[in-house]
Design a protein around this motif. Structure first.
Motif, PDB file in Angstrom:
ATOM      1  N   LEU A  29       0.833  -1.207   0.000  1.00 59.92           N
ATOM      2  CA  LEU A  29       0.000   0.000   0.000  1.00 59.92           C
ATOM      3  C   LEU A  29       0.866   1.255   0.000  1.00 59.92           C
ATOM      4  O   LEU A  29       0.548   2.246  -0.668  1.00 59.92           O
ATOM      5  CB  LEU A  29      -0.929  -0.006   1.214  1.00 59.92           C
ATOM      6  CG  LEU A  29      -2.052  -1.038   1.199  1.00 59.92           C
ATOM      7  CD1 LEU A  29      -2.912  -0.899   2.444  1.00 59.92           C
ATOM      8  CD2 LEU A  29      -2.920  -0.895  -0.044  1.00 59.92           C
TER       9      LEU A  29
ATOM     10  N   LYS B 240      -8.525  -1.623   1.252  1.00 61.44           N
ATOM     11  CA  LYS B 240      -7.479  -2.644   1.346  1.00 61.44           C
ATOM     12  C   LYS B 240      -6.801  -2.594   2.707  1.00 61.44           C
ATOM     13  O   LYS B 240      -6.495  -3.626   3.304  1.00 61.44           O
ATOM     14  CB  LYS B 240      -6.438  -2.431   0.249  1.00 61.44           C
ATOM     15  CG  LYS B 240      -6.951  -2.620  -1.161  1.00 61.44           C
ATOM     16  CD  LYS B 240      -5.823  -2.395  -2.166  1.00 61.44           C
ATOM     17  CE  LYS B 240      -6.311  -2.544  -3.599  1.00 61.44           C
ATOM     18  NZ  LYS B 240      -5.208  -2.295  -4.570  1.00 61.44           N
ATOM     19  N   PHE B 241      -6.563  -1.361   3.190  1.00 65.59           N
ATOM     20  CA  PHE B 241      -5.921  -1.193   4.490  1.00 65.59           C
ATOM     21  C   PHE B 241      -6.791  -1.768   5.601  1.00 65.59           C
ATOM     22  O   PHE B 241      -6.302  -2.454   6.503  1.00 65.59           O
ATOM     23  CB  PHE B 241      -5.665   0.295   4.724  1.00 65.59           C
ATOM     24  CG  PHE B 241      -4.810   0.601   5.913  1.00 65.59           C
ATOM     25  CD1 PHE B 241      -3.442   0.404   5.871  1.00 65.59           C
ATOM     26  CD2 PHE B 241      -5.367   1.093   7.077  1.00 65.59           C
ATOM     27  CE1 PHE B 241      -2.645   0.696   6.962  1.00 65.59           C
ATOM     28  CE2 PHE B 241      -4.585   1.387   8.177  1.00 65.59           C
ATOM     29  CZ  PHE B 241      -3.217   1.178   8.117  1.00 65.59           C
TER      30      PHE B 241
ATOM     31  N   LEU C  76      -4.420   6.160   4.546  1.00 64.89           N
ATOM     32  CA  LEU C  76      -4.707   4.747   4.305  1.00 64.89           C
ATOM     33  C   LEU C  76      -5.919   4.258   5.098  1.00 64.89           C
ATOM     34  O   LEU C  76      -6.453   3.194   4.794  1.00 64.89           O
ATOM     35  CB  LEU C  76      -3.484   3.899   4.674  1.00 64.89           C
ATOM     36  CG  LEU C  76      -2.244   4.113   3.794  1.00 64.89           C
ATOM     37  CD1 LEU C  76      -1.096   3.248   4.283  1.00 64.89           C
ATOM     38  CD2 LEU C  76      -2.549   3.816   2.340  1.00 64.89           C
TER      39      LEU C  76
ATOM     40  N   ASN D  99      -8.756   3.602   2.935  1.00 64.87           N
ATOM     41  CA  ASN D  99      -8.535   2.611   1.881  1.00 64.87           C
ATOM     42  C   ASN D  99      -9.097   1.261   2.324  1.00 64.87           C
ATOM     43  O   ASN D  99      -8.719   0.741   3.383  1.00 64.87           O
ATOM     44  CB  ASN D  99      -7.030   2.497   1.588  1.00 64.87           C
ATOM     45  CG  ASN D  99      -6.741   1.682   0.340  1.00 64.87           C
ATOM     46  OD1 ASN D  99      -7.404   0.693   0.065  1.00 64.87           O
ATOM     47  ND2 ASN D  99      -5.729   2.092  -0.403  1.00 64.87           N
TER      48      ASN D  99
END
Length: 504
Positions: A95, A260-261, A255, A258
């Motif tokens: 990331l 994904k985070f 992040l 995000n």
């Protein structure tokens, strides 16, 4: 500034925008805007490098600790939970590399392109926008600046006339007090009158120039306002662009928004929460504890083929034969190659025997079995002592497989440390060294060293240790790359010299 102001106020230095030449600060703001674009791009570039460096450090940390966890004693679901930290680091590293790519590929390029469109370099030097701003302000200020110079000129003339009139009046008064010649007094009086007339004329011209200046001042202010607003809009465009760009940078850096985070840490939490200590204990019990299957001893009928014990005569080995064994590394491909341990023909003082016969063989093959076993144990112990003494003298590691081959002795399941009284095979004793006549004893060495890699001893005379353990080197490296050392618990043994480094 207006015509009603005294002349003295014009002489006072002012920092006002309306003063002649003070518009230069507004013009300079154009150049400052270009420099600020460069600063912003440098700022983003440095942050991108930090993101990349952090990502690389996370990856290296995850790789190192994943190897340590895999080789360590942790097991079961808790090992998977621990390894999940390394997975988290790897994913977060990815990331942060995406953040770096966004900063350089999007934000940096956007600032660079905007700067290119907003500021146009000239052939001679400087920017086109800077020249346009300077020309606009100078044109708007030129008529008023001309009138201001006229006011300044008439003011100086008026002040000079006033000074002359005052001086003439002083001379006249002095002449009257001294009762000077009437003709001289008459001349002084004429001079005073003439100076008074000059003061009146210069005063009128001064007042007239101020009136003219006041007339052009409103137009001057209007023109200056128009030019200023033009470059206010230019600066407004830069400020809005910077604001929008910084908001985009924030989105790339944050992040926490995000998905994904968030998924990374949700997965980490699920993996750690899924660890089950009871299941781990059950696994260890089944694989390394009482739960392991066992081939319990049972009565076995005597079999000539399966239960025959090889005698020394049957395992006899030619003196010229040799065995070479190399260390087997099980700690990963990143460790250095372990040095080979080679054997040489061992000469042990024994009774003279015919050529081709086993030097450890009893003279009488018909002796009682108990007597033969006792003699074999004594000879095996003598061979072991000879090997250890030779290892100390030459700093060479002799493989136990070679000792068994050279002595033609087969270990039985009953072989244990109790056979030698539990003594350390590397401990010195008062027995004579059978190899004292062959080679000189090695010098005394005592050097603190630290293990670079894990090492699991392959033979009984080898030490086992973990990376980071400290031990003491008590013998120099031999030709095959082995050293003799002592662990903190006092255990002596051999280890590969290239698996450690000296402690500075």
């Amino acid at each position: 500034m207006s015509g009603s102001c005294d002349g003295s106020m014009i002489d006072v230095s002012s920092d006002s925008f309306w003063e002649v030449g003070n518009y230069k600060r507004t013009v300079k703001r154009v150049d400052d805007g270009n420099r600020l674009c460069n600063d912003l791009m440098s700022c983003l570039h440095e942050r991108a490098r930090i993101e990349k460096s952090y990502a690389q450090q996370l990856t290296e940390w995850a790789k190192r600790w994943r190897q340590l966890i895999d080789k360590g004693p942790q097991y079961g679901s808790l090992e998977r939970a621990w390894s999940a930290l390394c997975t988290e680091a790897e994913k977060v590293s990815e990331l942060h590399m995406e953040v770096k790519a966004s900063l350089m590929g999007e934000d940096y390029e956007k600032a660079k392109n905007w700067q290119k469109d907003a500021f146009h370099k000239q052939m001679i030097g400087g920017f086109k926008e800077t020249k346009e701003a300077d020309d606009g302000f100078r044109k708007a200020q030129k008529p008023w600046a001309k009138k201001l110079r006229e006011v300044d000129t008439t003011k100086k003339a008026y002040h000079s006339a006033c000074k002359e009139e005052k001086l003439a009046s002083s001379r006249e008064n002095s002449s009257k007090l001294e009762n000077s010649n009437p003709d001289a007094l008459k001349k002084l009086q004429d001079k005073v009158e003439k100076c008074q007339q000059e003061v009146q004329k210069t005063k009128e011209r001064y007042e007239k120039s101020l009136e003219d200046l006041d007339k052009v001042t409103p137009q001057y202010m209007e023109n200056m306002e128009q030019v200023f607003e033009q470059w206010q809009q230019f600066e407004d465009g830069r400020l809005h662009f910077f604001r929008e760009l910084l908001l985009e940078v924030k989105q790339h850096l944050d992040l926490s928004t995000n998905h994904k985070f968030q998924t990374i840490y949700q997965t980490l939490e699920d993996t750690v929460s899924a660890s089950d200590t009871e299941e781990d204990l059950k696994w260890f019990r089944s694989n390394h504890g009482p739960g392991m299957p066992m081939n319990w001893p049972q009565f076995e009928d005597w079999s000539l083929d399966l239960n025959r014990t090889l005698s020394r005569r049957e395992t006899k080995k030619k003196p010229t034969d040799g065995v070479t064994l190399t260390g087997i590394s099980q700690t990963g491909s990143d460790q250095p190659v372990q040095p080979a341990k080679t054997s040489s023909s061992l000469t042990v003082p024994t009774k003279t025997a015919p050529a081709g016969s086993n030097p450890f063989e009893d003279e009488d093959d018909d002796e009682d079995g108990d007597e033969e076993m006792e003699m074999e144990e004594e000879e095996e112990e003598e061979v072991m002592n000879a090997v250890e003494e030779r290892s100390t003298a030459n700093h060479n590691s002799v493989n136990k497989a070679e000792v068994k081959t050279a002595g033609s002795v087969e270990k039985t399941p009953d072989w244990s440390d109790e056979d030698t009284g539990g003594a350390n095979p590397f401990a010195t004793n008062g027995d004579a060294n059978p190899f004292d006549g062959d080679e000189p004893a090695s010098p005394v060495v005592s050097v603190a060293v630290r293990a670079l890699y894990d090492y699991e001893g392959q033979e009984q005379d080898e030490l086992s240790f973990k990376a980071g353990d400290e031990l003491t080197k008590i013998g120099n490296e031999d030709d095959q790359g082995w050293c003799k050392g002592r662990l903190k618990d006092g255990l002596l043994g051999l280890y590969p010299a290239n698996y450690v480094e000296d402690i500075q």
